[in-house]
Design an enzyme around this catalytic site. Sequence first.
Site, PDB file in Angstrom:
ATOM      1  N   ASP A  67     -17.817 -15.092  -8.523  1.00 16.15           N
ATOM      2  CA  ASP A  67     -17.363 -16.338  -9.141  1.00 16.15           C
ATOM      3  C   ASP A  67     -18.274 -16.691 -10.306  1.00 16.15           C
ATOM      4  O   ASP A  67     -19.315 -16.061 -10.512  1.00 16.15           O
ATOM      5  CB  ASP A  67     -17.304 -17.476  -8.125  1.00 16.15           C
ATOM      6  CG  ASP A  67     -18.591 -17.631  -7.304  1.00 16.15           C
ATOM      7  OD1 ASP A  67     -19.647 -17.103  -7.729  1.00 16.15           O
ATOM      8  OD2 ASP A  67     -18.553 -18.260  -6.234  1.00 16.15           O
ATOM      9  N   ASN A 120     -19.441 -26.623   3.893  1.00 17.07           N
ATOM     10  CA  ASN A 120     -18.062 -27.088   4.090  1.00 17.07           C
ATOM     11  C   ASN A 120     -17.098 -25.919   4.317  1.00 17.07           C
ATOM     12  O   ASN A 120     -15.882 -26.111   4.339  1.00 17.07           O
ATOM     13  CB  ASN A 120     -17.590 -27.944   2.901  1.00 17.07           C
ATOM     14  CG  ASN A 120     -17.495 -27.153   1.595  1.00 17.07           C
ATOM     15  OD1 ASN A 120     -17.834 -25.971   1.544  1.00 17.07           O
ATOM     16  ND2 ASN A 120     -17.043 -27.809   0.549  1.00 17.07           N
ATOM     17  N   HIS A 138     -16.760 -23.255   2.306  1.00 19.06           N
ATOM     18  CA  HIS A 138     -16.280 -22.535   1.125  1.00 19.06           C
ATOM     19  C   HIS A 138     -16.907 -21.153   1.052  1.00 19.06           C
ATOM     20  O   HIS A 138     -18.057 -20.942   1.452  1.00 19.06           O
ATOM     21  CB  HIS A 138     -16.519 -23.336  -0.168  1.00 19.06           C
ATOM     22  CG  HIS A 138     -17.931 -23.370  -0.650  1.00 19.06           C
ATOM     23  ND1 HIS A 138     -18.713 -24.499  -0.602  1.00 19.06           N
ATOM     24  CD2 HIS A 138     -18.709 -22.418  -1.222  1.00 19.06           C
ATOM     25  CE1 HIS A 138     -19.906 -24.246  -1.116  1.00 19.06           C
ATOM     26  NE2 HIS A 138     -19.917 -22.980  -1.493  1.00 19.06           N
ATOM     27  N   GLU A 168     -12.851 -23.797  -2.278  1.00 15.78           N
ATOM     28  CA  GLU A 168     -13.199 -25.037  -1.595  1.00 15.78           C
ATOM     29  C   GLU A 168     -12.134 -25.379  -0.537  1.00 15.78           C
ATOM     30  O   GLU A 168     -11.056 -24.777  -0.507  1.00 15.78           O
ATOM     31  CB  GLU A 168     -13.308 -26.174  -2.607  1.00 15.78           C
ATOM     32  CG  GLU A 168     -14.360 -25.976  -3.684  1.00 15.78           C
ATOM     33  CD  GLU A 168     -15.776 -26.294  -3.209  1.00 15.78           C
ATOM     34  OE1 GLU A 168     -15.975 -26.477  -1.992  1.00 15.78           O
ATOM     35  OE2 GLU A 168     -16.669 -26.357  -4.069  1.00 15.78           O
TER      36      GLU A 168
END
Length: 237
Positions: free
Chosen positions: A67, A133, A135, A140
């Site tokens: 990414d 979280n 991800h 996300e």
Amino acid sequence: MTLLRGGSTDVWARLVADLFIERLNAQPGMRVCLPTGLTPVPIYDELADAVTAGKVSFARAEVFLLDEFGGVDPGDPGRCDQMLERFLLSRVDLPAARFHRLDLTGDIDMVCRAYEDAVGHGCDLALLGIGTNGHVGMNEPGASADSLTRRVSLAPDTIAASARYFGHDRLPTWGVTMGLGTLRRSREIWILASGAGKASIVRQTLHGPVTTAVPATQLREHPSVLLIADDEAAAGV
């Protein structure tokens, strides 16, 4: 998804590096997706040392950046490509032409389509960190299982966490990431987790419901996925 416990952080890093070296020696032309961030740094140190010692070579490998942050100057040391160069690629023998990075200065949709074409049938191995979280990459909460390489908005917690990489307060609010569908085309996936702060998400990823609210859970049905955690990250399992 199989949990592999790695012991202390140092032992965990050596374990992951040894497994990686084993794969690369068996398949010198391996196509691999690599992440940035703090989690893989001790692993990259081990790999760089192994290349220096002549135990493994990246000369025929192909590396895909997982990414990239958007809206960041090309030379900013907090960019994902700059971090991967600094922590690993500048220390190993990978030819520059065999590193696929995400150039976000042009048309983003075209960049994403071209990256999907380059990944093609998928990587042989994808290494992924995992956020608190859930991800993976910049996928996300809310990311779909069939998502492809695309522009994404970063969650507030992800934006705040990125501050550790930048020497300024102009933090990125978006990025481009390989999608969950792109990653699921990989022959093998390793999710890396280190530290007590990851214990809760490791437990959710292994035993919680498969849901878009925790993106990593959507990799659970992949036929070959390891979650490799050190003792602290695996403490709640």
